[in-house]
Scaffold this motif. Structure first.
Motif, PDB file in Angstrom:
ATOM      1  N   SER A   1     -16.240  32.579 -42.329  1.00  0.00           N
ATOM      2  CA  SER A   1     -15.678  31.226 -42.403  1.00  0.00           C
ATOM      3  C   SER A   1     -14.198  31.315 -42.054  1.00  0.00           C
ATOM      4  O   SER A   1     -13.621  32.404 -41.998  1.00  0.00           O
ATOM      5  N   MET A   2     -13.598  30.161 -41.863  1.00  0.00           N
ATOM      6  CA  MET A   2     -12.192  30.122 -41.487  1.00  0.00           C
ATOM      7  C   MET A   2     -11.338  30.780 -42.576  1.00  0.00           C
ATOM      8  O   MET A   2     -10.401  31.510 -42.290  1.00  0.00           O
TER       9      MET A   2
ATOM     10  N   ASN B   1      -3.947  37.239 -33.269  1.00  0.00           N
ATOM     11  CA  ASN B   1      -4.446  38.426 -32.584  1.00  0.00           C
ATOM     12  C   ASN B   1      -5.436  39.182 -33.456  1.00  0.00           C
ATOM     13  O   ASN B   1      -6.474  39.638 -32.975  1.00  0.00           O
ATOM     14  N   VAL B   2      -5.095  39.310 -34.725  1.00  0.00           N
ATOM     15  CA  VAL B   2      -5.966  40.083 -35.618  1.00  0.00           C
ATOM     16  C   VAL B   2      -7.256  39.324 -35.909  1.00  0.00           C
ATOM     17  O   VAL B   2      -8.327  39.912 -36.041  1.00  0.00           O
ATOM     18  N   GLU B   3      -7.160  37.995 -35.953  1.00  0.00           N
ATOM     19  CA  GLU B   3      -8.344  37.176 -36.224  1.00  0.00           C
ATOM     20  C   GLU B   3      -9.395  37.256 -35.121  1.00  0.00           C
ATOM     21  O   GLU B   3     -10.556  36.948 -35.343  1.00  0.00           O
ATOM     22  N   LEU B   4      -8.928  37.620 -33.930  1.00  0.00           N
ATOM     23  CA  LEU B   4      -9.780  37.504 -32.746  1.00  0.00           C
ATOM     24  C   LEU B   4     -11.188  38.107 -32.896  1.00  0.00           C
ATOM     25  O   LEU B   4     -12.171  37.429 -32.606  1.00  0.00           O
TER      26      LEU B   4
ATOM     27  N   LYS C   1      -9.000  34.238 -42.289  1.00  0.00           N
ATOM     28  CA  LYS C   1      -7.569  34.309 -42.511  1.00  0.00           C
ATOM     29  C   LYS C   1      -7.241  35.356 -43.574  1.00  0.00           C
ATOM     30  O   LYS C   1      -6.303  36.145 -43.413  1.00  0.00           O
ATOM     31  N   GLU C   2      -8.044  35.375 -44.626  1.00  0.00           N
ATOM     32  CA  GLU C   2      -7.790  36.331 -45.708  1.00  0.00           C
ATOM     33  C   GLU C   2      -7.906  37.763 -45.209  1.00  0.00           C
ATOM     34  O   GLU C   2      -7.049  38.602 -45.467  1.00  0.00           O
ATOM     35  N   LYS C   3      -8.976  38.035 -44.475  1.00  0.00           N
ATOM     36  CA  LYS C   3      -9.202  39.399 -43.992  1.00  0.00           C
ATOM     37  C   LYS C   3      -8.091  39.832 -43.029  1.00  0.00           C
ATOM     38  O   LYS C   3      -7.617  40.962 -43.088  1.00  0.00           O
ATOM     39  N   SER C   4      -7.696  38.897 -42.137  1.00  0.00           N
ATOM     40  CA  SER C   4      -6.667  39.240 -41.158  1.00  0.00           C
ATOM     41  C   SER C   4      -5.346  39.521 -41.853  1.00  0.00           C
ATOM     42  O   SER C   4      -4.631  40.468 -41.516  1.00  0.00           O
ATOM     43  N   GLN C   5      -5.068  38.680 -42.839  1.00  0.00           N
ATOM     44  CA  GLN C   5      -3.825  38.868 -43.583  1.00  0.00           C
ATOM     45  C   GLN C   5      -3.852  40.218 -44.307  1.00  0.00           C
ATOM     46  O   GLN C   5      -2.862  40.962 -44.272  1.00  0.00           O
ATOM     47  N   ALA C   6      -4.982  40.540 -44.894  1.00  0.00           N
ATOM     48  CA  ALA C   6      -5.125  41.808 -45.606  1.00  0.00           C
ATOM     49  C   ALA C   6      -4.946  42.979 -44.640  1.00  0.00           C
ATOM     50  O   ALA C   6      -4.265  43.960 -44.958  1.00  0.00           O
ATOM     51  N   ALA C   7      -5.535  42.858 -43.431  1.00  0.00           N
ATOM     52  CA  ALA C   7      -5.426  43.945 -42.462  1.00  0.00           C
ATOM     53  C   ALA C   7      -3.981  44.131 -42.036  1.00  0.00           C
ATOM     54  O   ALA C   7      -3.498  45.260 -41.903  1.00  0.00           O
TER      55      ALA C   7
ATOM     56  N   GLY D   1     -17.802  25.782 -32.544  1.00  0.00           N
ATOM     57  CA  GLY D   1     -16.515  25.498 -33.197  1.00  0.00           C
ATOM     58  C   GLY D   1     -15.516  26.611 -32.938  1.00  0.00           C
ATOM     59  O   GLY D   1     -14.362  26.358 -32.567  1.00  0.00           O
ATOM     60  N   ASN D   2     -15.978  27.864 -33.094  1.00  0.00           N
ATOM     61  CA  ASN D   2     -15.091  28.999 -32.842  1.00  0.00           C
ATOM     62  C   ASN D   2     -14.657  29.034 -31.381  1.00  0.00           C
ATOM     63  O   ASN D   2     -13.501  29.331 -31.078  1.00  0.00           O
TER      64      ASN D   2
END
Ligand SMILES: Nc1ncnc2c1ncn2[C@@H]1O[C@H](COP(=O)(O)OP(=O)(O)OP(=O)(O)O)[C@@H](O)[C@H]1O
Ligand SMILES: [Mg+2]
Lengths: 247, 406
Positions: free
Chosen positions: A119-120, A107-110, A124-130, B4-5
């Motif tokens: 990048s992938m 949801n946060v990655e959206l 993931k890092e940013k979403s996890q941090a948020a 890709g996304n």
């Protein structure tokens, strides 16, 4: 002098319902500087949501001007407004609006998925941090239907934060929550405010006005009061004062 | 926005709602599979009818007395005595388009062997008859011209007769069976032919020299019919004309008289049967068309509803920055994945169901490549279109309208 994030002039929004025209906004002008925490209040039907949707570029005005971070929103087409929403705005809804059966992380990655420059790994890092920032570092893989209302709203706030927006808009973000959980959300918003985020927060609850730096009150689509709050109370302290167990 | 996304977004949406994806797919699977199966059954029956016709010998001609009036009364073929051995002889000698010819007389009655008895008819024919009817000897021999000349009491029997008379598994060759008290020696058996397309058991047959039937059973000198083979299928018309001329001369018919015989060619029969099977094909095409339509509407509904109920989701996606074309691309990818996967599974199920029908019910089936293609295309195109169309409508809304959608 911090820079001006929002500058609106004589903003109007009319809805045509059958024969009648509803004047939801009758000419609103104000500007908001970077780092302000603004509470918008007013009776039901006074135009708070309509105003916030305008600020969030979710809706277009009938007339008036809107400069967001120096860009004139009125001159943008649909796609440009989408991009603006994606890069500059984080929106928190009363009803959370998470994707059903989807993990907190997804949801946060959206918002980042709609921004090809990430990048992938970054995503993931940013979403996890948020999610860590809203205190859900241990709930990354919980699905939206496995969480409480407060947790869902935290996920929604994390989603609003993840793209580093210049502006966070929250429409009755605490409206569906009990008062403890609501205060917890305010604590979170205050933390973000202290980190320099610009926040606009629509609420019914006059008690919550004390926690922000500026109050705007609407009535019938007009601003009737716009005041700075000299003495901002700490939501954390207020939360501690609340009775632990509510019956 | 990179593709890709978008693929990732679509795959996540599908993975998080497997049940919805499955149910949508089910509509397509059923649509495709039912059309394929139905057309396979139809085509199978058609092919089996056609092969039975060619097995019957499509160049066969049957000449029967009849179609004429005797004092205003139409006579039944076996009562009519207008066909004589002379007719047979002159056709045999004068018609150039005929390769084989046999007279035919028959009588029905009770066959008895030991304690068993079985009602059947006995056909009096000559040695060329098996060739005309595409019958082949299994064991023993066909009777000879010599036996015809002597009106020998011998016979060749079909498999149904064998099972009903020789219930203890005895070897029928050399045994004596009685037909209306007259003993016949079994000298040969015929290979099984099964039922013909008219539902007649082609193994319920006993052949004997026609002379034997004429003299020893019926006590007649006329014949009841003539079977002949035209040299090729293409000349049956010419052969018919020649036979007709000869018979009219022999029977001294005036130009104004009706024929007192009729000649039926297998071509007529086969065209009748093909028109039956053509009608069946049309019927099946109608059923297929209707099931395609119904399947299509089902797919349309389920796709439409499942996308429509996601209008809020579309609103949310747009509110966090998805463009209209991102939404469209996502729903198009989802619809294509669902429709094609469903279509492929449908083809597998359809072919599988056809095979099961073939094995379990032993119905003839034949899976047509075009039915596979047609049903696959119709269903997937419907699926993709009705997955895309409501997404397009939703993506044209302002995000706030889409979010408010109930
Ligand atoms: N889509 C719409 N179509 C027609 N009228 C609308 C629409 N949206 C809002 N309005 C009208 O505009 C006015 C302001 O509505 P708005 O939702 O902004 O009020 P609000 O201040 O957010 O109220 P609440 O506190 O109850 O959420 C209302 O009179 C409402 O009926
Ligand atoms: Mg509101």
């Amino acid at each position: 002098m911090s820079k001006i994030i929002i500058d609106i002039k004589d903003l109007k929004r009319n809805f045509i319902v059958g024969e009648e025209t509803v004047h939801a906004l009758r000419g609103i002008s104000f500007s908001i500087k970077e780092g302000e925490f603004v509470t918008i209040m007013g009776a039901s039907g006074s135009g708070k949501s309509t105003l916030l949707n305008q600020l969030g570029c979710l809706d277009t005005p009938s007339s008036g001007e809107y400069l967001l971070d120096g860009h004139s929103v009125g001159d943008m087409d649909k796609n440009e407004r989408s991009t603006i929403r994606n890069r500059k705005i984080g929106f928190v809804f009363q009803s959370y609006n998470l994707l059903p059966k989807t993990t907190a992380l997804e949801n946060v990655e959206l918002p980042l998925l709609y921004n090809p420059s990430y990048s992938m790994k970054e995503r993931k890092e940013k979403s996890q941090a948020a999610l860590e920032a809203v205190g859900l570092g241990d709930r990354l893989y919980h699905k939206s239907n496995q969480m409480s209302g407060g947790q869902m709203q935290r996920v929604a706030i994390a989603r609003a934060l993840v793209n580093d927006p210049v502006l966070i808009l929250a429409d009755e973000a605490t409206g569906n929550l009990d008062s403890r959980t609501a205060y917890e959300i305010i604590v979170l918003l205050q933390e973000l405010y202290k980190k320099g985020r610009t926040i606009i927060f629509v609420t019914h609850n006059p008690d919550l006005a004390a926690f922000s730096s500026r109050n705007i009150v609407l009535r019938d689509g007009k601003i009737i009061k716009d005041s700075l709050n000299e003495k901002i109370e700490s939501a954390k302290v207020a939360l501690e004062k609340l009775p632990k167990q509510e019956d | 926005m990179n593709i890709g996304n978008l693929i990732k977004i679509s795959l996540r949406a599908l993975a998080n709602n497997k049940m919805r994806a499955f149910l949508t797919m089910l509509g397509i699977i059923i649509g495709v599979a039912s059309v394929i199966t139905m057309l396979a059954i139809g085509q199978g029956s058609k092919i089996s009818i056609q092969s039975q016709i060619s097995e019957m010998g499509s160049n066969m001609l049957m000449i029967q007395p009849g179609a004429g009036m005797m004092g205003g009364v139409r006579q039944s073929a076996s009562n009519m005595q207008s066909l004589k051995m002379e007719d047979y002889n002159s056709i045999r000698d004068n018609v150039s388009y005929i390769s084989q010819i046999s007279p035919s007389v028959s009588s029905s009655g009770q066959f008895i062997f030991g304690a068993n008895n079985y009602p059947a008819s006995i056909s009096g024919v000559n040695t060329e008859y098996p060739d005309i009817r595409k019958l082949t000897i299994n064991e023993g021999n066909m009777f000879t011209d010599q036996q015809i000349k002597s009106a020998a009491k011998v016979c060749v029997i079909g498999q149904t007769i064998i099972t009903n008379l020789f219930t203890n598994g005895e070897d029928p060759i050399g045994k004596i069976i009685r037909f209306n008290k007259i003993p016949f020696t079994v000298i040969g058996t015929l290979n099984a032919k099964g039922y013909n397309s008219m539902g007649m058991d082609q193994d319920n047959i006993v052949l004997a020299p026609y002379t034997t039937i004429q003299k020893r059973i019926l006590a007649i000198t006329y014949i009841q019919g003539i079977f002949a083979s035209a040299t090729t299928e293409g000349v049956t018309d010419k052969a018919t004309d020649q036979i007709s001329t000869i018979l009219r001369t022999n029977h001294k018919l005036k130009a104004t008289d009706d024929d007192d015989f009729n000649i039926r060619s297998q071509e007529e029969l086969s065209s009748m049967l093909t028109s039956t099977s053509d009608m069946m094909t049309i019927l099946l095409a109608c059923i297929a068309g209707i099931s395609l339509l119904v399947g299509g509407i089902g797919i349309m509904n389920i796709m439409y509803v499942s996308v429509k109920e996601r209008t809020r989701e579309i609103g949310l996606r747009m509110s966090i920055g998805a463009k209209g074309k991102d939404i469209l691309a996502q729903f198009l990818i989802e619809a294509i994945l669902i429709s094609f996967t469903g279509g492929i599974i449908g083809v597998i199920f359809g072919v599988g169901a056809s095979i099961i029908v073939n094995v379990a019910l032993s119905w003839p089936v034949s899976v047509l490549p075009y039915s596979v293609l047609l049903s696959f295309l119709v269903c997937t195109v419907t699926g993709v279109f009705f997955g895309w169309y409501p997404a397009k409508t939703a993506s044209e809304l302002d995000p706030i309208e889409a979010l408010r959608y109930e």
